[in-house]
Each structure stands twice: as structure tokens, then as C-alpha cells.
Design a protein around this motif. Structure first.
Motif, short mmCIF file in Angstrom:
data_model
loop_
_atom_site.label_atom_id
_atom_site.label_comp_id
_atom_site.label_asym_id
_atom_site.label_seq_id
_atom_site.Cartn_x
_atom_site.Cartn_y
_atom_site.Cartn_z
N ARG A 54 0.67 -1.02 0.46
CA ARG A 54 -0.12 0.40 0.37
C ARG A 54 0.88 0.91 -0.15
N LEU A 55 1.98 1.40 0.65
CA LEU A 55 3.09 2.36 0.76
C LEU A 55 2.90 2.93 -0.75
N PHE A 56 3.15 2.42 -2.01
CA PHE A 56 3.48 2.53 -3.23
C PHE A 56 2.56 3.73 -4.26
N PHE A 57 1.03 3.16 -3.21
CA PHE A 57 0.26 4.42 -3.60
C PHE A 57 -0.04 5.96 -3.68
N GLY A 58 1.40 5.93 -2.13
CA GLY A 58 1.68 7.50 -1.62
C GLY A 58 2.68 8.02 -1.86
N LEU A 59 3.82 7.58 -2.52
CA LEU A 59 5.09 7.69 -2.76
C LEU A 59 5.24 8.80 -4.15
N PRO A 60 4.32 9.38 -4.99
CA PRO A 60 4.39 10.30 -5.08
C PRO A 60 4.11 11.66 -4.65
N PHE A 61 2.95 11.60 -4.23
CA PHE A 61 2.62 12.20 -2.64
C PHE A 61 4.42 12.14 -1.16
N ASP A 115 0.43 17.66 -1.28
CA ASP A 115 1.27 16.24 -1.47
C ASP A 115 1.40 15.85 0.42
N GLN A 116 2.43 16.48 0.51
CA GLN A 116 3.21 15.58 2.08
C GLN A 116 2.04 15.55 2.93
N ASP A 117 0.73 16.45 3.26
CA ASP A 117 -0.08 16.17 3.76
C ASP A 117 -1.49 14.95 3.46
N ARG A 118 -1.20 14.71 2.13
CA ARG A 118 -2.01 13.55 1.70
C ARG A 118 -0.74 12.57 2.05
N SER A 119 0.03 12.47 2.33
CA SER A 119 1.10 11.52 2.19
C SER A 119 1.24 10.61 3.80
N VAL A 120 0.99 11.89 4.45
CA VAL A 120 0.92 11.59 5.73
C VAL A 120 -0.27 10.81 5.83
N ALA A 121 -2.02 11.77 5.49
CA ALA A 121 -2.89 10.66 5.30
C ALA A 121 -2.82 9.50 5.02
N LEU A 122 -2.65 9.24 4.29
CA LEU A 122 -2.29 7.66 3.64
C LEU A 122 -1.46 6.74 4.19
N SER A 123 -0.43 6.84 4.92
CA SER A 123 0.71 6.46 5.39
C SER A 123 0.28 6.07 7.10
#
Length: 124
Positions: free
Chosen positions: A51-58, A66-74
Motif C-alpha cells: 500500500r505504501l507504493f500508492f503514496g510515494l508520488p505524494f 502532497d505531504q499532507d496527503r502522504s501522511v493521511a495515506l500512511s
């Protein structure tokens, strides 16, 4: 899918042979594709370890949204991934960019960025 010219464009204008992939136009395409995949629920359809691969572009973006989105996904992945995402976001909040990319992107290094790196900040 990145174009066939991606590799060529990644090295364009570089005399030192270092890739300039951080400035590639495919970054916005990767975020758009990841957004579509996440919105369609694909992130939840794969093994949790993937699942982490979906967040790598962010996570690799220097935009705070984008960083906020990465945190939310993580948050849905696990504590170690969340800690990493928060660390990335904290660097962008502090500097507005990833200082370790400055040399490869030909950006001037500010004194506080160099101090951060010298003190073990983030190496990439």
C-alpha cells in the motif's frame, strides 16, 4: 506510463551524469494516476505491504499539500510508515523543499539547510 524519452529527459542538461528525475514532468502524472487509483479503492485491494507504493508520488513531492496527503495515506499503513511520512512533511514545512536534493537540482544550499544535513538531517 512514462514516455520513452523519460530517461533522456532525466539527464538533459546535466554534465555530471546525475539524473534530474526530481524535476521530471512525469511527477504530476504519477500523482494524478495515484489519486485515481486511491479514489477507486485500489490501495485497499492490494496486500498491506504494498500500500505504501500508492503514496510515494505524494511523499516525494515538495508541495505541502502532497505531504499532507502522504501522511493521511500512511496512517492506514502503519506506525513506521506514518513516522517516515511525518518526517518528510516536517522537512517541507521547515524548508519548503528537500535540502538533500539541492546539489542534484543545482539549487543553492542555504546555511540552515546545510546545518540540518550536517547534523544528520535527511539523506534521501
Amino acid at each position: 506510463m512514462p514516455s520513452a524519452n523519460w530517461r533522456k529527459r532525466s539527464f538533459e542538461g546535466r554534465r555530471d551524469g546525475q539524473a534530474n528525475a526530481y524535476a521530471a514532468p512525469e511527477d504530476s502524472a504519477a500523482r494524478a494516476i495515484a489519486t485515481e487509483a486511491i479514489d477507486a479503492g485500489f490501495q485497499r485491494m492490494v496486500d498491506p505491504s504494498l500500500r505504501l507504493f500508492f503514496g510515494l508520488p505524494f511523499a516525494h513531492s515538495e508541495a505541502i499539500a502532497d505531504q499532507d496527503r502522504s501522511v493521511a495515506l500512511s496512517r492506514d499503513i502503519g506506525p513506521s510508515d506514518l513516522k517516515r511520512a511525518e518526517h518528510h512533511r516536517d522537512i517541507i514545512r521547515r524548508f519548503g523543499r528537500f535540502p538533500h536534493r539541492n546539489p542534484i537540482l543545482g539549487r543553492a544550499m542555504h546555511a540552515q539547510e546545510q546545518r540540518f544535513l550536517d547534523e544528520g538531517g535527511f539523506a534521501g
